[in-house]
Motif scaffolding. Structure first.
Motif, PDB file in Angstrom:
ATOM      1  N   GLY A 142       0.813  -1.195   0.000  1.00  0.00           N
ATOM      2  CA  GLY A 142       0.000   0.000   0.000  1.00  0.00           C
ATOM      3  C   GLY A 142       0.853   1.253   0.000  1.00  0.00           C
ATOM      4  N   ALA A 143       0.167   2.428   0.046  1.00  0.00           N
ATOM      5  CA  ALA A 143       0.811   3.733   0.094  1.00  0.00           C
ATOM      6  C   ALA A 143       1.720   3.972  -1.100  1.00  0.00           C
ATOM      7  CB  ALA A 143       1.570   3.926   1.408  1.00  0.00           C
ATOM      8  N   VAL A 144       1.143   3.906  -2.274  1.00  0.00           N
ATOM      9  CA  VAL A 144       1.905   4.119  -3.502  1.00  0.00           C
ATOM     10  C   VAL A 144       1.626   5.511  -4.044  1.00  0.00           C
ATOM     11  CG1 VAL A 144       2.294   3.343  -5.864  1.00  0.00           C
ATOM     12  CG2 VAL A 144       1.835   1.673  -4.061  1.00  0.00           C
ATOM     13  N   VAL A 145       2.709   6.191  -4.387  1.00  0.00           N
ATOM     14  CA  VAL A 145       2.617   7.517  -5.004  1.00  0.00           C
ATOM     15  C   VAL A 145       3.218   7.425  -6.395  1.00  0.00           C
ATOM     16  CG1 VAL A 145       3.352   9.920  -4.888  1.00  0.00           C
ATOM     17  CG2 VAL A 145       2.698   8.704  -2.802  1.00  0.00           C
ATOM     18  N   SER A 146       2.447   7.819  -7.378  1.00  0.00           N
ATOM     19  CA  SER A 146       2.888   7.757  -8.765  1.00  0.00           C
ATOM     20  C   SER A 146       3.193   9.159  -9.262  1.00  0.00           C
ATOM     21  CB  SER A 146       1.784   7.127  -9.619  1.00  0.00           C
ATOM     22  OG  SER A 146       2.119   7.170 -10.992  1.00  0.00           O
ATOM     23  N   GLN A 147       4.334   9.338  -9.869  1.00  0.00           N
ATOM     24  CA  GLN A 147       4.736  10.644 -10.393  1.00  0.00           C
ATOM     25  C   GLN A 147       5.034  10.502 -11.874  1.00  0.00           C
ATOM     26  OE1 GLN A 147       7.715  12.559  -7.974  1.00  0.00           O
ATOM     27  NE2 GLN A 147       8.154  14.134  -9.507  1.00  0.00           N
ATOM     28  N   HIS A 148       4.546  11.466 -12.630  1.00  0.00           N
ATOM     29  CA  HIS A 148       4.679  11.381 -14.091  1.00  0.00           C
ATOM     30  C   HIS A 148       4.887  12.763 -14.686  1.00  0.00           C
ATOM     31  CE1 HIS A 148       3.842   9.816 -18.113  1.00  0.00           C
ATOM     32  NE2 HIS A 148       3.129  10.902 -18.305  1.00  0.00           N
ATOM     33  N   PRO A 149       5.786  12.962 -15.645  1.00  0.00           N
ATOM     34  CA  PRO A 149       6.629  11.927 -16.233  1.00  0.00           C
ATOM     35  C   PRO A 149       7.853  11.653 -15.373  1.00  0.00           C
ATOM     36  CG  PRO A 149       7.096  14.033 -17.261  1.00  0.00           C
ATOM     37  CD  PRO A 149       5.983  14.282 -16.269  1.00  0.00           C
ATOM     38  N   ASP A 204      -3.475   4.598  -3.718  1.00  0.00           N
ATOM     39  CA  ASP A 204      -4.284   3.738  -2.864  1.00  0.00           C
ATOM     40  C   ASP A 204      -4.602   4.374  -1.516  1.00  0.00           C
ATOM     41  OD1 ASP A 204      -1.487   1.533  -2.011  1.00  0.00           O
ATOM     42  OD2 ASP A 204      -1.690   3.703  -2.020  1.00  0.00           O
ATOM     43  N   PHE A 205      -4.457   5.687  -1.445  1.00  0.00           N
ATOM     44  CA  PHE A 205      -4.858   6.380  -0.226  1.00  0.00           C
ATOM     45  C   PHE A 205      -5.178   7.825  -0.575  1.00  0.00           C
ATOM     46  CE2 PHE A 205      -1.067   9.002   0.789  1.00  0.00           C
ATOM     47  CZ  PHE A 205      -0.133   8.453  -0.079  1.00  0.00           C
ATOM     48  N   GLN A 206      -5.901   8.457   0.307  1.00  0.00           N
ATOM     49  CA  GLN A 206      -6.249   9.859   0.099  1.00  0.00           C
ATOM     50  C   GLN A 206      -5.210  10.731   0.799  1.00  0.00           C
ATOM     51  OE1 GLN A 206     -10.380  10.069   1.446  1.00  0.00           O
ATOM     52  NE2 GLN A 206     -11.029   9.942  -0.692  1.00  0.00           N
ATOM     53  N   ALA A 207      -4.654  11.648   0.036  1.00  0.00           N
ATOM     54  CA  ALA A 207      -3.564  12.494   0.534  1.00  0.00           C
ATOM     55  C   ALA A 207      -4.094  13.872   0.895  1.00  0.00           C
ATOM     56  CB  ALA A 207      -2.466  12.603  -0.515  1.00  0.00           C
ATOM     57  N   THR A 208      -4.204  14.104   2.187  1.00  0.00           N
ATOM     58  CA  THR A 208      -4.649  15.426   2.628  1.00  0.00           C
ATOM     59  C   THR A 208      -3.623  16.493   2.246  1.00  0.00           C
ATOM     60  OG1 THR A 208      -5.696  14.378   4.522  1.00  0.00           O
ATOM     61  CG2 THR A 208      -5.361  16.753   4.648  1.00  0.00           C
ATOM     62  N   LEU A 243      -8.060  14.841  -3.559  1.00  0.00           N
ATOM     63  CA  LEU A 243      -7.310  14.152  -2.501  1.00  0.00           C
ATOM     64  C   LEU A 243      -6.321  13.130  -3.048  1.00  0.00           C
ATOM     65  CD1 LEU A 243     -10.042  13.649   0.244  1.00  0.00           C
ATOM     66  CD2 LEU A 243      -7.987  15.052   0.406  1.00  0.00           C
ATOM     67  N   THR A 244      -6.278  12.993  -4.362  1.00  0.00           N
ATOM     68  CA  THR A 244      -5.336  12.035  -4.929  1.00  0.00           C
ATOM     69  C   THR A 244      -4.442  12.635  -6.001  1.00  0.00           C
ATOM     70  OG1 THR A 244      -6.961  11.303  -6.569  1.00  0.00           O
ATOM     71  CG2 THR A 244      -6.866  10.067  -4.488  1.00  0.00           C
ATOM     72  N   LEU A 245      -4.567  13.912  -6.276  1.00  0.00           N
ATOM     73  CA  LEU A 245      -3.795  14.490  -7.375  1.00  0.00           C
ATOM     74  C   LEU A 245      -3.286  15.888  -7.045  1.00  0.00           C
ATOM     75  CD1 LEU A 245      -2.778  14.540 -10.335  1.00  0.00           C
ATOM     76  CD2 LEU A 245      -5.038  15.423 -10.973  1.00  0.00           C
ATOM     77  N   SER A 246      -1.978  16.073  -7.241  1.00  0.00           N
ATOM     78  CA  SER A 246      -1.375  17.401  -7.172  1.00  0.00           C
ATOM     79  C   SER A 246      -0.500  17.567  -8.394  1.00  0.00           C
ATOM     80  CB  SER A 246      -0.539  17.556  -5.903  1.00  0.00           C
ATOM     81  OG  SER A 246       0.112  18.818  -5.856  1.00  0.00           O
ATOM     82  N   THR A 247      -0.439  18.782  -8.922  1.00  0.00           N
ATOM     83  CA  THR A 247       0.418  19.040 -10.069  1.00  0.00           C
ATOM     84  C   THR A 247       1.344  20.211  -9.786  1.00  0.00           C
ATOM     85  OG1 THR A 247      -1.208  20.519 -11.106  1.00  0.00           O
ATOM     86  CG2 THR A 247      -1.275  18.186 -11.729  1.00  0.00           C
ATOM     87  N   LEU A 248       2.537  20.115 -10.357  1.00  0.00           N
ATOM     88  CA  LEU A 248       3.533  21.194 -10.304  1.00  0.00           C
ATOM     89  C   LEU A 248       3.802  21.617 -11.729  1.00  0.00           C
ATOM     90  CD1 LEU A 248       5.861  22.896  -8.986  1.00  0.00           C
ATOM     91  CD2 LEU A 248       7.313  20.890  -9.296  1.00  0.00           C
ATOM     92  N   THR A 249       3.587  22.872 -12.027  1.00  0.00           N
ATOM     93  CA  THR A 249       3.900  23.404 -13.351  1.00  0.00           C
ATOM     94  C   THR A 249       5.069  24.362 -13.242  1.00  0.00           C
ATOM     95  OG1 THR A 249       1.583  23.222 -14.053  1.00  0.00           O
ATOM     96  CG2 THR A 249       3.021  24.636 -15.367  1.00  0.00           C
ATOM     97  N   ARG A 271       1.053  12.643   2.193  1.00  0.00           N
ATOM     98  CA  ARG A 271       0.749  12.130   3.527  1.00  0.00           C
ATOM     99  C   ARG A 271      -0.737  11.826   3.592  1.00  0.00           C
ATOM    100  NH1 ARG A 271       2.780  16.022   7.318  1.00  0.00           N
ATOM    101  NH2 ARG A 271       4.559  14.683   7.761  1.00  0.00           N
ATOM    102  N   GLY A 272      -1.066  10.732   4.242  1.00  0.00           N
ATOM    103  CA  GLY A 272      -2.465  10.364   4.430  1.00  0.00           C
ATOM    104  C   GLY A 272      -3.149  11.288   5.414  1.00  0.00           C
ATOM    105  N   GLN A 273      -4.278  10.865   5.894  1.00  0.00           N
ATOM    106  CA  GLN A 273      -5.117  11.744   6.684  1.00  0.00           C
ATOM    107  C   GLN A 273      -4.790  11.759   8.164  1.00  0.00           C
ATOM    108  OE1 GLN A 273      -8.834  10.173   5.033  1.00  0.00           O
ATOM    109  NE2 GLN A 273      -9.127  12.106   3.990  1.00  0.00           N
ATOM    110  N   LEU A 274      -3.809  10.948   8.580  1.00  0.00           N
ATOM    111  CA  LEU A 274      -3.386  10.962   9.970  1.00  0.00           C
ATOM    112  C   LEU A 274      -2.135  11.812  10.100  1.00  0.00           C
ATOM    113  CD1 LEU A 274      -3.891   7.199  10.867  1.00  0.00           C
ATOM    114  CD2 LEU A 274      -5.409   9.124  11.370  1.00  0.00           C
ATOM    115  N   VAL A 275      -2.092  12.662  11.111  1.00  0.00           N
ATOM    116  CA  VAL A 275      -1.011  13.620  11.226  1.00  0.00           C
ATOM    117  C   VAL A 275       0.342  12.944  11.418  1.00  0.00           C
ATOM    118  CG1 VAL A 275      -1.300  13.884  13.720  1.00  0.00           C
ATOM    119  CG2 VAL A 275      -0.351  15.763  12.388  1.00  0.00           C
TER     120      VAL A 275
END
Lengths: 113, 116
Positions: B1-8, B27-31, B74-80, B97-101
């Motif tokens: 679990g806890a997979v973060v995908s970055q593209h490209p 596979d998790f919601q990132a606050t 909660l699952t997508l952030s972009t940097l331009t 980071r997930g929803q727990l501090v």
């Protein structure tokens, strides 16, 4: 200001030669201390979180320990595949889920046959 | 679990153009998501922190108009990286980071940006 100092900067071991990496820290109230492994050209891979002094965590050949001032990552009988940069980071209390990690500069470990 | 995908994983662009990098928690919601920059043989330098649905918080010295961050879900952030220049060439890594501090940060595999 939170600070993390890792030593040594680089370490070369022969396969099977156990050793320890050090992470000294100062933080205004520790929420957690984290160890990561980073391979060249990749993002850091999470290894352990330690929350309080005296705590220990183990995973295969790695064991992390924590005191009030430092953490050690012990590597027992390392193999060449353990070669990587090991990063230590601290998270201070407060700030909710947005609280940052302060990273050290890492220890580059090379394990040779 | 806890997979973060970055593209490209890598991108080459010409000076003056813009480049968008995506970061998804699979596979998790990132606050909260964090964007880092890493120079060769150096540690991670935090650029900005983003929370879903709100404006990003930039670290001192990071130009917010140059590095636009959007955290639309909660699952997508972009940097331009806007109007990229050769000095923007670097290794950019996102983390979530997930929803727990006290949750650890989970990192993407980074994006190697080369500006020619």
């Amino acid at each position: 200001e939170d600070q993390v100092t890792q030593s040594p900067e680089a370490l070369r071991l022969q396969e099977g030669e156990s050793s320890s990496l050090n992470c000294s820290y100062t933080v205004s109230g520790l929420r957690g201390l984290f160890w990561y492994r980073q391979d060249p050209g990749k993002g850091p891979e999470f290894l352990f979180t330690l929350y309080s002094a005296g705590e220990e965590k183990e995973k295969e050949r790695l064991k992390a320990t924590l005191t009030k001032k430092e953490s050690f990552l012990h590597i027992t009988a390392p193999k060449p595949e353990d070669s990587a940069t090991y990063l230590c980071a601290v998270q201070a209390r407060g700030g909710g889920t947005a609280s940052k990690l302060t990273f050290g500069t890492g220890t580059r470990l090379q394990v040779t046959l | 679990g806890a997979v973060v995908s970055q593209h490209p994983s890598w991108v080459i662009c010409k000076s003056g153009t813009s480049v968008k990098i995506e970061c998804r928690s699979l596979d998790f919601q990132a606050t909260t998501m964090f964007w880092y920059r890493q120079f060769p043989k150096q540690s991670l330098m935090l650029m900005a922190t983003s929370n879903e649905g709100s404006k990003a918080t930039y670290e001192q010295g990071v130009e917010k108009d140059k590095f636009l961050i959007n955290h639309a879900s909660l699952t997508l952030s972009t940097l331009t990286v806007t109007s990229a220049h050769p000095e923007d060439s670097s290794f950019y890594i996102c983390s979530a980071r997930g929803q727990l501090v006290w949750s650890p940060l989970h990192f993407g595999n980074g994006t190697r940006l080369t500006v020619t």
